[in-house]
Design an enzyme around this catalytic site. Structure first.
Site, PDB file in Angstrom:
ATOM      1  N   THR A  11       0.872  -1.214   0.157  1.00 52.18           N
ATOM      2  CA  THR A  11       0.029   0.168  -0.065  1.00 52.18           C
ATOM      3  C   THR A  11       0.817   1.111  -0.089  1.00 52.18           C
ATOM      4  OG1 THR A  11      -1.563  -1.220   1.312  1.00 52.18           O
ATOM      5  CG2 THR A  11      -1.925   1.342   1.129  1.00 52.18           C
ATOM      6  N   LYS A  99       7.423   1.573  11.366  1.00 54.88           N
ATOM      7  CA  LYS A  99       7.447   2.056  12.784  1.00 54.88           C
ATOM      8  C   LYS A  99       8.076   1.209  13.727  1.00 54.88           C
ATOM      9  CE  LYS A  99       3.408   1.245  11.378  1.00 54.88           C
ATOM     10  NZ  LYS A  99       2.015   1.741  10.898  1.00 54.88           N
ATOM     11  N   GLU A 123       9.650  10.005   9.100  1.00 57.44           N
ATOM     12  CA  GLU A 123       8.398  10.928   9.437  1.00 57.44           C
ATOM     13  C   GLU A 123       7.208  10.155   9.211  1.00 57.44           C
ATOM     14  OE1 GLU A 123       8.338  14.656  10.056  1.00 57.44           O
ATOM     15  OE2 GLU A 123       6.498  13.247  10.827  1.00 57.44           O
ATOM     16  N   ILE A 130       0.623  13.237   8.942  1.00 53.96           N
ATOM     17  CA  ILE A 130       0.757  14.512   9.677  1.00 53.96           C
ATOM     18  C   ILE A 130       2.259  14.722  10.094  1.00 53.96           C
ATOM     19  CG2 ILE A 130       0.316  15.643  11.986  1.00 53.96           C
ATOM     20  CD1 ILE A 130      -1.931  13.141  12.555  1.00 53.96           C
ATOM     21  N   LYS A 199       4.549   4.066  18.100  1.00 53.56           N
ATOM     22  CA  LYS A 199       4.617   5.266  17.675  1.00 53.56           C
ATOM     23  C   LYS A 199       4.730   6.422  18.677  1.00 53.56           C
ATOM     24  CE  LYS A 199       1.571   4.445  13.799  1.00 53.56           C
ATOM     25  NZ  LYS A 199       0.142   4.218  13.401  1.00 53.56           N
ATOM     26  N   GLY A 296      -3.219   5.041   5.701  1.00 60.44           N
ATOM     27  CA  GLY A 296      -4.159   4.962   4.411  1.00 60.44           C
ATOM     28  C   GLY A 296      -2.705   5.325   3.241  1.00 60.44           C
TER      29      GLY A 296
HETATM   30  N1  HSE Z   1      -2.050   0.445  10.894  1.00 62.56           N
HETATM   31  C1  HSE Z   1      -1.727   1.798  11.160  1.00 62.56           C
HETATM   32  C2  HSE Z   1      -2.950   2.615  11.587  1.00 62.56           C
HETATM   33  C3  HSE Z   1      -1.206   2.607   9.738  1.00 62.56           C
HETATM   34  O1  HSE Z   1      -4.159   2.170  11.480  1.00 62.56           O
HETATM   35  O2  HSE Z   1      -2.750   3.700  11.783  1.00 62.56           O
HETATM   36  C4  HSE Z   1      -0.422   3.684   9.883  1.00 62.56           C
HETATM   37  O3  HSE Z   1       0.659   3.628  10.645  1.00 62.56           O
END
Ligand code: HSE
Length: 405
Positions: A11, A99, A123, A130, A199, A296
């Site tokens: 993706t 990540k 980033e 963002i 994150k 996305g």
């Molecule tokens: N699976 C992650 C989410 C994708 O839904 O935020 C983006 O890091």
């Protein structure tokens, strides 16, 4: 021409290809850079135009002198870790959206890239589209940051929003999030809070310049939440969100990821669907909030391309964000003060008043045997003592208060 190779054409990888193709002229006009994807590496066959530059052999990317930046969008720890190391050893800067890898060993790659005069940039690993990392590292550099909290997983926020607003069942909302390309390959990482945990570990590591091991962070996901929990929250003028947060104290940093009740009127209450948001508090600036699409194809690809452009503009200069190898001390979350949403049996109504004082009690029409209420604020360990004295408790959910923001 700046030659780029994409490693992992899922993706995000295919999104990066499309952004560079579609925005080529715009990027050229804005920056003077002629970005070109010259190689793509993936184990599966790739159709169409991108298929013409595809290979299944990663070594082809390393050997190609046109490749200056490798975009790692394959995800997971292995072989992404080995490939990223090989890319740096071959003199290519690395831009990633991974990540898991950044949270696990970002510090190691950052130091290695620095030694080699390269950059390791990530980033897109936090908050999708963002620009959280660059902003924290640049615009907030003079701040003493005391806390941050955020909705950092688009999949779970999408699921909770669908459950709360449309009465959709958990499983159906998850299937839709997967179809839209928000969820991880294994959505357990999303729904159990692991992705949000990685994150927030990255954000805290950057802010405090110390390595935070995601394994040390208290983490709970949303898989045990039900529509009834959301109905109780709504009845009490609130909602439930998966929050990842930390707060600096004199003893260390309190960090956790879990579902929190958020009262109507607070900044994170209105963050719905796939949107992510992070609020950051500094001693001088007060509170600021970042908001945007957190998952996305295109939001994430856009953040990757921004890193590619920045690196292409600064080849040979150290512009990676980073943190030291020192480990950050995390403190016990039971010392934190908050309120709680409690569900218990109707027969506890008098006991509730005795234990928690004159709290507002609500009932759901289809659950005559149960009551729900918000407690006053307590340290978690003190609340647990009271909660354990209820005769038929159903569950509790932590509440988010401004004082721990
Ligand atoms: N699976 C992650 C989410 C994708 O839904 O935020 C983006 O890091």
């Amino acid at each position: 021409m700046t030659g780029i190779a994409i490693l992992g054409f899922g993706t995000v990888g295919s999104g990066v290809y499309n952004v560079i193709e579609k925005n080529h002229d715009h990027i050229m006009a804005n920056t003077g850079l002629d970005l070109k994807v010259v190689r793509i590496c993936d184990i599966k066959d790739i159709d169409g135009e991108p298929g013409k530059i595809a290979t299944k052999d990663f070594e082809d990317l390393l050997k190609d002198p046109r490749v200056e930046i490798i975009v790692e969008t394959m995800g997971g720890l292995h072989p992404a870790r080995e490939f990223s190391e090989m890319a740096l050893d071959a003199g290519k800067s690395v831009v990633t959206s991974n990540k898991e890898l950044v949270a696990d060993c970002g510090g190691v790659f950052l130091r290695k890239a620095k030694e080699l005069g390269l950059n390791y940039m990530f980033e897109a690993s936090v908050g999708g589209g963002i620009p959280v990392i660059r902003s924290i590292m640049n615009s907030l550099v003079g701040e003493d940051i005391t806390s941050a909290k955020g909705i950092l997983n688009g999949t779970t926020n999408y699921i909770l929003t669908k459950m709360s607003e449309e009465g959709v069942e958990y499983k159906d909302a998850l299937t839709e999030a997967q179809r839209l390309g928000y969820a991880e390959k294994d959505p357990t990482d999303d729904v159990e809070g692991i992705d949000a945990c990685r994150k927030i570990a990255i954000i805290a590591s950057l802010i405090y310049q110390k390595a935070v091991d995601p394994e040390d962070i208290y983490t709970e996901g949303i898989s045990s939440l039900t529509k009834t929990d959301l109905e109780y929250a709504s009845k009490l003028k609130a909602t439930i969100k998966l929050l990842a947060k930390f707060r600096k104290t004199d003893e260390g940093v309190a960090m956790m990821v879990c579902p929190f009740v958020i009262k109507r009127g607070t900044p994170l209450y209105g963050v719905n669907g796939v949107y992510n948001a992070v609020t950051v508090n500094g001693t001088m600036m007060g509170e600021i909030m970042y908001y945007g699409k957190g998952a996305g194809m295109y939001p994430t690809a856009s953040a990757v391309v921004a890193d590619v452009i920045r690196e292409a503009q600064h080849f040979g200069k150290d512009i990676s964000p980073g943190w030291t190898a020192d480990k950050m001390k995390l403190i016990d979350i039971c010392e934190e003060v908050r309120f709680f949403l409690v569900r218990t049996g109707k027969e506890d109504e008098d006991l509730v008043k005795e234990l928690f004082g004159d709290v507002k009690i609500v009932h759901l029409e289809d659950r005559p045997e149960e009551i729900g209420f918000f407690t006053p604020e307590y340290k978690e360990k003190d609340f647990m003592e009271l909660y354990n004295r209820l005769s038929c408790p159903v569950k509790f959910i932590r509440g988010d208060i401004d004082a721990d923001s």
